[in-house]
Enzyme design. Sequence first.
Site, PDB file in Angstrom:
ATOM      1  N   TYR A 143      42.363  40.460  46.242  1.00  0.00           N
ATOM      2  CA  TYR A 143      41.191  40.813  45.439  1.00  0.00           C
ATOM      3  C   TYR A 143      40.555  39.534  44.876  1.00  0.00           C
ATOM      4  O   TYR A 143      41.268  38.657  44.364  1.00  0.00           O
ATOM      5  CB  TYR A 143      41.626  41.764  44.319  1.00  0.00           C
ATOM      6  CG  TYR A 143      40.552  41.964  43.280  1.00  0.00           C
ATOM      7  CD1 TYR A 143      39.270  42.394  43.638  1.00  0.00           C
ATOM      8  CD2 TYR A 143      40.801  41.710  41.942  1.00  0.00           C
ATOM      9  CE1 TYR A 143      38.282  42.554  42.693  1.00  0.00           C
ATOM     10  CE2 TYR A 143      39.822  41.879  40.984  1.00  0.00           C
ATOM     11  CZ  TYR A 143      38.558  42.291  41.368  1.00  0.00           C
ATOM     12  OH  TYR A 143      37.582  42.441  40.426  1.00  0.00           O
ATOM     13  N   ASP A 167      51.204  43.651  44.245  1.00  0.00           N
ATOM     14  CA  ASP A 167      50.061  44.448  43.791  1.00  0.00           C
ATOM     15  C   ASP A 167      50.048  45.713  44.645  1.00  0.00           C
ATOM     16  O   ASP A 167      49.759  45.667  45.843  1.00  0.00           O
ATOM     17  CB  ASP A 167      48.767  43.638  43.949  1.00  0.00           C
ATOM     18  CG  ASP A 167      47.557  44.364  43.376  1.00  0.00           C
ATOM     19  OD1 ASP A 167      47.549  45.609  43.397  1.00  0.00           O
ATOM     20  OD2 ASP A 167      46.614  43.689  42.915  1.00  0.00           O
ATOM     21  N   LYS A 182      41.985  52.373  39.785  1.00  0.00           N
ATOM     22  CA  LYS A 182      41.787  52.816  41.164  1.00  0.00           C
ATOM     23  C   LYS A 182      42.464  54.175  41.404  1.00  0.00           C
ATOM     24  O   LYS A 182      42.127  55.135  40.762  1.00  0.00           O
ATOM     25  CB  LYS A 182      42.266  51.710  42.099  1.00  0.00           C
ATOM     26  CG  LYS A 182      41.703  50.305  41.748  1.00  0.00           C
ATOM     27  CD  LYS A 182      40.211  50.269  41.804  1.00  0.00           C
ATOM     28  CE  LYS A 182      39.504  48.952  41.561  1.00  0.00           C
ATOM     29  NZ  LYS A 182      39.939  47.987  40.637  1.00  0.00           N
TER      30      LYS A 182
END
Length: 386
Positions: free
Chosen positions: A106, A179, A204
Amino acid sequence: MDPSQSYGFETLAIHAGQSADPANGAVMTPIYATSTYKQDGVGGLRSGYEYSRTANPTRRALEDCLAALEGGARGVAFASGMAAEDAFLRVICSPGDHVVIPNDAYGGTYRLFNSVLKPWGLHHTPASVHDTAAIAAAVQPGRTKAIWIETPSNPLLGIADITTIAQVAHDSGALLVVDNTFATPYLQQPIALGADVVVHSTTKYAGGHSDVVGGALVTMDDRLGADLATFQNSTGATAGPFDAFLVLRGLKTLAVRMERHCDNAERVVAFLAAHAAVAEVFYPGLPQHPAHSLAAAQMKRFGAMVSFRVEGGHEAALDVCNRAQLFTLAESLGGVESLIELPATMTHASVAGSELAVPDDLVRLSVGIESADDLIRDLQQALEAR
Ligand SMILES: Cc1ncc(COP(=O)(O)O)c(C=O)c1O
């Protein structure tokens, strides 16, 4: 719940950390909108709670539920995924230390390493998520405090070998942090595979409805969890009670949502892979994905994040994003609604020109749980209107 019993994921998602409110029997954990708690005499805490930065019952319920779902010892819920990442790194690292990071991640995670923690004195080396030998070679014994991986990675859907990389980390005295935002604990359980810490953007799939920003850490070790909670209390990036409530509510349907997300993603991938205007599809469920069999071994299904390159390059990819109608052009992911975006100029703008730069003809989809037929029709018109 009976502590002597073991329960399935779906049961834990609905009940772990939660019980009817002792004051009035409320079945759903209330939003404890209070900053402070009455004390029965100086130092006489009535319920263990003293001040809501330190702990809050709604946040505690979420933390316990997340810890149960990830199979960890302790959960700590933050104001955002970035706050969780920053807290973890500042607790386990000091200036002068080193972390191995993925070469696909990300953009905000890279920005944290490059723009915030590098000036603070934390060094990092990117290594390919697919290449465990390259990750091992990037470790600096004695100096590397953590190996950081995203799997599946954002936005190229790379798959890292959690079990082997955990061994590499532990052999050099480092921690492995995963993650797990894309996979969720429903599809992948990094702690059972050897990871020390799991990080989430609960914004999310955990929240699941694009109506809250949050983050969390789950640790395998209670001591590290306590250190993280102490750091959080000292620095203050806690999840507020309303935000914690929303994520806790989202978790209750995580299992059923993920099944439908995966069903829809598989249909969308089959459509894209056969389309002449699509140059390449990135999805770990495709047999030609370089780590398909690893993904099949460490994940329950392959998730609902899909990226693809468009024939015709950047302008053609822009057109597809702009023409989509049911897929909303927006950053973020993991909600019930489908989203489309151009990582190079949106979610990953902060990695432009770096070793983590992403192709500018790449389109990323977060496949939602609408009708798959409608989603495919929308992509078809977006690809064919050119
Ligand atoms: C994989 C991943 N990790 C972490 C984050 C950061 O989370 P947040 O936006 O909740 O701070 C994001 C955000 O998009 C993400 O996609």
